[in-house]
Design an enzyme around this catalytic site. Structure first.
Site, short mmCIF file in Angstrom:
data_model
loop_
_atom_site.label_atom_id
_atom_site.label_comp_id
_atom_site.label_asym_id
_atom_site.label_seq_id
_atom_site.Cartn_x
_atom_site.Cartn_y
_atom_site.Cartn_z
N SER A 119 -29.39 -18.68 -83.48
CA SER A 119 -29.22 -17.00 -83.79
C SER A 119 -29.48 -16.89 -85.16
CB SER A 119 -27.63 -16.78 -82.99
OG SER A 119 -26.71 -17.56 -83.74
N CYS A 176 -26.81 -19.15 -74.79
CA CYS A 176 -26.36 -19.49 -76.51
C CYS A 176 -26.60 -18.71 -77.10
CB CYS A 176 -27.10 -20.64 -76.27
SG CYS A 176 -26.11 -22.22 -76.53
N ARG A 208 -19.34 -19.10 -82.61
CA ARG A 208 -20.08 -19.53 -82.43
C ARG A 208 -19.96 -21.00 -82.94
NH1 ARG A 208 -23.85 -19.55 -87.17
NH2 ARG A 208 -25.47 -20.69 -86.14
N HIS A 250 -27.30 -23.82 -71.17
CA HIS A 250 -28.54 -23.30 -70.85
C HIS A 250 -29.34 -24.13 -69.41
CE1 HIS A 250 -29.00 -23.05 -75.20
NE2 HIS A 250 -28.32 -24.34 -75.32
N GLU A 289 -32.11 -23.09 -68.14
CA GLU A 289 -33.67 -23.02 -68.54
C GLU A 289 -34.07 -24.89 -68.40
OE1 GLU A 289 -31.85 -21.37 -70.60
OE2 GLU A 289 -31.82 -22.75 -72.63
N1 GLN Z 1 -25.75 -22.68 -82.06
C1 GLN Z 1 -26.23 -22.67 -81.93
C2 GLN Z 1 -26.54 -20.88 -83.29
O1 GLN Z 1 -25.33 -20.11 -83.26
C3 GLN Z 1 -26.85 -21.66 -80.32
C4 GLN Z 1 -27.26 -23.09 -79.99
C5 GLN Z 1 -28.50 -22.92 -78.80
O2 GLN Z 1 -29.06 -22.52 -78.33
N2 GLN Z 1 -28.32 -24.24 -78.02
O3 GLN Z 1 -27.64 -20.14 -82.94
#
Ligand code: GLN
Length: 198
Positions: free
Chosen positions: A48, A78, A107, A172, A174
């Site tokens: 992110s 996610c 997170r 996820h 996807e």
């Molecule tokens: N931990 C990731 C983040 O903070 C997210 C992980 C993921 O998208 N698989 O963006």
């Protein structure tokens, strides 16, 4: 319906494949003119902080934030969930989200040792079938505002939530070949929202 997948970093290709099986014609978007042309957006899994930073580098951060605020339907998985959240706990210093979804996310909430796990969970879309959910350094939702419904949870922590036009999952879909969540986004979230505006 023109659906974009934000293609700055993360598992863009997997979302595009899932969307194709749902009968839409998705496009990878990263330039302002491309974002102007879409009706709905998917924010992929990935990192992110990187996606937010790159959106500033590409000069599309404000545009995406404003389009979400103006009611564009969006699905985030996610990292995408984190990018939709109004508030982020355990954020990197200065980390920004696009916001729009009245949730507080934490997170990497499931802990560093168990970075990743898979679980079959109930998803409240009217079907009793479980969804096979893959969690990779996933966030969970710590607080939901009044406009937000919880669609799935793990150990009482919400991991799938929606408001009228925004859908987010910690996991996820996807990556699994089960396109139920994408179909739910297209048919139950985006299409009704876009039909209302017409
Ligand atoms: N931990 C990731 C983040 O903070 C997210 C992980 C993921 O998208 N698989 O963006």
């Amino acid at each position: 319906m023109k659906v974009g997948v934000l293609a700055l970093q993360g598992d863009v290709r997997e979302h595009i494949s899932s969307l194709i099986t749902c009968g839409v014609n998705p496009v990878a978007v990263r330039r302002s003119i491309e974002i102007d042309q879409i009706d709905a957006l998917v924010l992929p899994g990935g990192e992110s902080t990187t996606i937010a930073q790159l959106s500033e580098v590409f000069g599309i951060y404000n545009q995406i934030r404003d389009r979400i605020a103006d009611g564009m339907p969006v699905y985030g998985s996610c990292a995408g969930m984190i990018l939709l959240a109004n508030e982020i706990l355990d954020a990197k210093e200065g980390q920004k989200s696009f916001g729009g979804l009245d949730i507080t996310v934490r997170r990497n909430a499931f802990g560093r040792q168990v970075d990743s796990f898979e679980s079959d969970i109930a998803f409240n879309d009217g079907s009793a079938d479980l969804v096979h959910a893959v969690f990779i350094r996933a966030p969970w939702v710590e607080h939901v505002g009044e406009s937000v419904h919880v669609l799935a949870a793990v150990d009482k922590h919400p991991v799938a939530v929606r408001s009228e036009r925004l859908l987010a999952t910690s996991f996820h879909p996807e990556l699994t070949g089960d396109h139920r969540i994408h179909r739910y986004f297209i048919e139950e979230v985006a299409r009704p929202a876009l039909e209302k505006v017409k």
